[in-house]
Design a protein around this motif. Sequence first.
Motif, PDB file in Angstrom:
ATOM      1  N   ASP A 100      45.929  41.436  55.816  1.00  0.00           N
ATOM      2  CA  ASP A 100      46.598  40.360  55.599  1.00  0.00           C
ATOM      3  C   ASP A 100      46.818  39.461  56.780  1.00  0.00           C
ATOM      4  N   ILE A 101      46.812  40.085  58.057  1.00  0.00           N
ATOM      5  CA  ILE A 101      46.770  39.541  59.055  1.00  0.00           C
ATOM      6  C   ILE A 101      45.569  38.833  59.399  1.00  0.00           C
ATOM      7  N   PHE A 102      44.518  39.619  59.313  1.00  0.00           N
ATOM      8  CA  PHE A 102      42.986  39.051  59.388  1.00  0.00           C
ATOM      9  C   PHE A 102      42.733  37.955  58.599  1.00  0.00           C
ATOM     10  N   THR A 103      43.339  38.079  57.551  1.00  0.00           N
ATOM     11  CA  THR A 103      42.799  37.000  56.281  1.00  0.00           C
ATOM     12  C   THR A 103      43.595  35.532  56.763  1.00  0.00           C
ATOM     13  N   PHE A 104      44.801  35.711  57.304  1.00  0.00           N
ATOM     14  CA  PHE A 104      45.503  34.575  57.734  1.00  0.00           C
ATOM     15  C   PHE A 104      44.352  33.806  58.839  1.00  0.00           C
ATOM     16  N   SER A 121      42.472  50.357  42.488  1.00  0.00           N
ATOM     17  CA  SER A 121      43.799  50.423  43.115  1.00  0.00           C
ATOM     18  C   SER A 121      43.694  50.679  44.533  1.00  0.00           C
ATOM     19  N   PRO A 122      44.536  50.206  45.352  1.00  0.00           N
ATOM     20  CA  PRO A 122      46.092  49.563  44.954  1.00  0.00           C
ATOM     21  C   PRO A 122      45.711  48.047  44.692  1.00  0.00           C
ATOM     22  N   PHE A 123      46.593  47.275  44.304  1.00  0.00           N
ATOM     23  CA  PHE A 123      46.457  45.900  43.866  1.00  0.00           C
ATOM     24  C   PHE A 123      46.678  44.914  45.223  1.00  0.00           C
ATOM     25  N   PHE A 124      47.075  45.338  46.271  1.00  0.00           N
ATOM     26  CA  PHE A 124      47.684  44.641  47.415  1.00  0.00           C
ATOM     27  C   PHE A 124      46.515  43.748  48.042  1.00  0.00           C
ATOM     28  N   ILE A 125      45.029  44.205  47.637  1.00  0.00           N
ATOM     29  CA  ILE A 125      44.242  43.305  48.486  1.00  0.00           C
ATOM     30  C   ILE A 125      44.383  41.627  47.580  1.00  0.00           C
ATOM     31  N   GLY A 126      44.795  41.797  46.234  1.00  0.00           N
ATOM     32  CA  GLY A 126      44.869  40.749  45.499  1.00  0.00           C
ATOM     33  C   GLY A 126      46.010  39.819  46.361  1.00  0.00           C
ATOM     34  N   VAL A 127      46.928  40.235  46.565  1.00  0.00           N
ATOM     35  CA  VAL A 127      47.752  39.244  47.361  1.00  0.00           C
ATOM     36  C   VAL A 127      47.248  38.500  48.679  1.00  0.00           C
ATOM     37  N   CYS A 128      46.301  39.171  49.399  1.00  0.00           N
ATOM     38  CA  CYS A 128      45.611  38.458  50.250  1.00  0.00           C
ATOM     39  C   CYS A 128      44.446  37.631  50.012  1.00  0.00           C
ATOM     40  N   ALA A 133      42.900  31.804  48.811  1.00  0.00           N
ATOM     41  CA  ALA A 133      42.416  30.733  47.715  1.00  0.00           C
ATOM     42  C   ALA A 133      43.393  29.591  47.839  1.00  0.00           C
ATOM     43  N   LYS A 134      44.957  30.024  47.936  1.00  0.00           N
ATOM     44  CA  LYS A 134      45.663  28.923  47.859  1.00  0.00           C
ATOM     45  C   LYS A 134      45.797  28.047  49.217  1.00  0.00           C
ATOM     46  N   ARG A 135      45.506  28.668  50.019  1.00  0.00           N
ATOM     47  CA  ARG A 135      45.476  27.830  51.327  1.00  0.00           C
ATOM     48  C   ARG A 135      44.281  26.858  51.761  1.00  0.00           C
ATOM     49  N   TYR A 175      47.828  36.548  39.523  1.00  0.00           N
ATOM     50  CA  TYR A 175      47.381  35.927  38.301  1.00  0.00           C
ATOM     51  C   TYR A 175      47.604  34.669  38.203  1.00  0.00           C
ATOM     52  N   ASN A 176      48.658  34.108  38.314  1.00  0.00           N
ATOM     53  CA  ASN A 176      48.877  32.826  38.307  1.00  0.00           C
ATOM     54  C   ASN A 176      47.945  32.112  39.058  1.00  0.00           C
ATOM     55  N   GLN A 177      47.529  32.365  40.405  1.00  0.00           N
ATOM     56  CA  GLN A 177      46.784  31.654  41.017  1.00  0.00           C
ATOM     57  C   GLN A 177      45.278  31.732  40.665  1.00  0.00           C
ATOM     58  N   CYS A 178      44.909  32.942  39.791  1.00  0.00           N
ATOM     59  CA  CYS A 178      43.364  33.052  39.335  1.00  0.00           C
ATOM     60  C   CYS A 178      42.967  31.861  38.380  1.00  0.00           C
ATOM     61  N   ASP A 179      41.752  31.625  38.661  1.00  0.00           N
ATOM     62  CA  ASP A 179      41.067  30.740  37.668  1.00  0.00           C
ATOM     63  C   ASP A 179      40.259  31.625  36.584  1.00  0.00           C
ATOM     64  N   LYS A 180      39.837  32.893  36.847  1.00  0.00           N
ATOM     65  CA  LYS A 180      39.214  33.686  35.891  1.00  0.00           C
ATOM     66  C   LYS A 180      39.661  35.101  36.090  1.00  0.00           C
ATOM     67  N   ILE A 181      40.224  35.851  35.155  1.00  0.00           N
ATOM     68  CA  ILE A 181      40.509  37.337  35.235  1.00  0.00           C
ATOM     69  C   ILE A 181      39.386  38.098  34.434  1.00  0.00           C
TER      70      ILE A 181
END
Length: 420
Positions: A100-104, A121-128, A133-135, A175-181
């Motif tokens: 999370d810190i590095f990605t920023f 698993s786990p899902f947390f990398i999706g948050v980063c 992608a949003k930034r 998932y809301n941010q994803c273009d493809k799942i």
Amino acid sequence: MEFFIENSMKICIFTNHFFPEDFKVNDIAFELAKFGHEITVLTAIPDYPKGRFYDGYTLFKRRRENINGVNVIRLPIIPRGKGGEIRLALNYVSYFFCLDIFTFFHSIFHKYDKVFVHLTSPFFIGVCARKMAKRQKIPLLFWVLDLWPESLVSAGGISNSFIIKQQIKMVQKVYNQCDKILVSSKGFKKSICEKGDYKDKIVYFPNWAEDIKEKCPSAFEVKSIKPFDEEGSFIILFAGNIGEAQNLDAVIEAAKILKEDKRVKFVFVGDGRKRTYLQNLSQKYELDESVFFPGRFPIETMPIFMKAASVLLFSLKDELCFNLTVPAKVQFYMSQGKPILAMINGDGAELIRKANCGIAVNAGNFEELTNAISTMSKMSTEVLIRLGMNGKEFYNHNFTKRQRLIQLENLLCENDSIYD
């Protein structure tokens, strides 16, 4: 069929595991680099499955590498150790915190065209990945190989409704941010769509088998390993991780029932948390002549083991997250042209039946498994060969690596690629 690209892209891949760890994301990264794309992989210091850093890797060494044209950035983690709950939680949290810190900061100084997530698993990398992608306002493609929070409930034993609701909100936000799942199993679609209106985003993207046939060491022989040195044995081979999820206790119970049938032999090639327990259980049941644990061998030798086996065994617990998935091992088994004996529910069982490549019984039902073994052990060589070839033909038509890479490259390039 030749494959070439008009426009190369800069693609950032998020994954918990990367080479030298053995995951399908390796193929994706290396092949996309061959196609001409600039690939950067954000991952952790390799520690799976042994629970300790691989030789040559430390918190200070080999943190940045270029492997086969792929830029690899490895972030610090607390090694998972023997996989206990506390150590595993520390492993997950340490990676998420560092990522999370590095990605920023990384996303400030490095611009990409696409973000791709290889989600185990786990899902947390999706948050980063979502934040990057949003930034940068770029497309996010998400390959789901493990459902969340279903895995947290099934494997982690979490039942607190508040925790589960918070996890679902986190998943929905990504998932809301994803273009493809991308989903590795069609059974995932229902679970994902229950979390939101994602139907139009979902793409079926199944696993494929490793390209290892040509790498098998010719000098390696299984004849020196029991029971491959015995003529006339009906060898049931399990290859892979020997853990809790595989539910191999039930297989040992079947072996106990079949103890008097001297032809039937069970071979468990691999290692894992439950290996010692299963060995002790086998000794308790006095199965020294029918159950064997030869240990862990290089993946390059697996086709040799499988060629020498009569049938290939696959087993998973009766859990929702397992019933909805088709693990990569099923495709790998199919690619080897050997009949499959499976003790699983859901999509994996349906695939085996659809391909007519073996017998699938209900997860955990060792009595059904015993009957299936008795049935297959009485089949003629010709029938067993036909079942194996059915699986291989089905694999070649549906699950090859080339098919998946072309599909992925098309998704990444939004149909800008040209195929001759």
